[in-house]
Design an enzyme around this catalytic site. Structure first.
Site, PDB file in Angstrom:
ATOM      1  CG  ASN A  91       0.992  -8.059   4.744  1.00  0.00           C
ATOM      2  OD1 ASN A  91       1.881  -7.521   5.383  1.00  0.00           O
ATOM      3  ND2 ASN A  91       0.583  -9.287   4.993  1.00  0.00           N
TER       4      ASN A  91
ATOM      5  N   GLY B 238       3.050  -8.695   0.503  1.00  0.00           N
ATOM      6  CA  GLY B 238       2.607  -9.914   1.161  1.00  0.00           C
ATOM      7  C   GLY B 238       1.103 -10.112   1.191  1.00  0.00           C
ATOM      8  CD  GLN B 239      -3.925  -6.742  -0.060  1.00  0.00           C
ATOM      9  OE1 GLN B 239      -3.278  -5.799  -0.505  1.00  0.00           O
ATOM     10  NE2 GLN B 239      -5.221  -6.650   0.178  1.00  0.00           N
TER      11      GLN B 239
ATOM     12  CG  HIS C 242      -6.433  -8.958   5.426  1.00  0.00           C
ATOM     13  ND1 HIS C 242      -6.389  -8.850   4.050  1.00  0.00           N
ATOM     14  CD2 HIS C 242      -5.411  -9.768   5.769  1.00  0.00           C
ATOM     15  CE1 HIS C 242      -5.363  -9.554   3.590  1.00  0.00           C
ATOM     16  NE2 HIS C 242      -4.753 -10.119   4.609  1.00  0.00           N
ATOM     17  CG  LEU C 243      -4.995  -5.107  11.869  1.00  0.00           C
ATOM     18  CD1 LEU C 243      -4.018  -3.989  11.588  1.00  0.00           C
ATOM     19  CD2 LEU C 243      -5.888  -4.746  13.026  1.00  0.00           C
ATOM     20  CG  HIS C 244      -2.105 -10.310   9.190  1.00  0.00           C
ATOM     21  ND1 HIS C 244      -2.256 -11.648   8.918  1.00  0.00           N
ATOM     22  CD2 HIS C 244      -2.091  -9.679   7.999  1.00  0.00           C
ATOM     23  CE1 HIS C 244      -2.324 -11.826   7.618  1.00  0.00           C
ATOM     24  NE2 HIS C 244      -2.232 -10.636   7.031  1.00  0.00           N
TER      25      HIS C 244
ATOM     26  CG  ASP D  22      -4.369 -16.451   9.301  1.00  0.00           C
ATOM     27  OD1 ASP D  22      -4.135 -17.550   8.759  1.00  0.00           O
ATOM     28  OD2 ASP D  22      -4.096 -15.365   8.773  1.00  0.00           O
ATOM     29  CB  ILE D  23      -7.156 -21.110   7.977  1.00  0.00           C
ATOM     30  CG1 ILE D  23      -6.606 -20.491   6.689  1.00  0.00           C
ATOM     31  CG2 ILE D  23      -8.646 -20.837   8.141  1.00  0.00           C
ATOM     32  CD1 ILE D  23      -7.166 -21.117   5.431  1.00  0.00           C
TER      33      ILE D  23
END
Length: 114
Positions: free
Chosen positions: A87, A93-94, A100-102, A30-31
């Site tokens: 999310n 929060g998306q 996608h999965l954090h 993640d950036i």
């Protein structure tokens, strides 16, 4: 999706800091990390949100979870523990509308998350 950031990564138009890839998923750092290790795991097939999954693509969530566990092992925090978060939509929060999965690890996680 021609304007989807994550689809551009899958197509190779944008090169993320990739940590894992197979036929079905791509995972990259993640950036804007929220933990010492913060990786996003995405399906290569575009699915906008969890609400858009159906019987034809539901298996992708399992593939994403298996990839997250493999990355946790690869990064060395599988035994200490980690958090996975998905999310859904703006209030959830998306911000990028490609499923996608954090994967967050490398520090203790607290509850409630926020």
């Amino acid at each position: 999706m021609t304007d989807c950031l994550f689809c551009k990564m899958v197509k190779g138009e944008i090169n993320p800091d990739t940590v894992y890839e197979d036929d079905d998923v791509l995972a990259f750092r993640d950036i804007n990390p929220q933990a010492p290790t913060h990786v996003l795991v995405i399906p290569k097939q575009h699915v906008s949100t969890l609400n858009d999954l159906d019987d034809s693509n539901a298996h992708l969530v399992g593939k994403m979870m298996l990839a997250a566990a493999a990355i946790a092992r690869q990064e060395g925090f599988d035994q200490q523990g980690y958090r996975t978060v998905m999310n859904c939509n703006a209030d959830g929060g998306q911000t990028v509308f490609h499923l996608h999965l954090h994967l967050l690890g490398g520090r203790p996680m607290h509850w409630p998350p926020g």
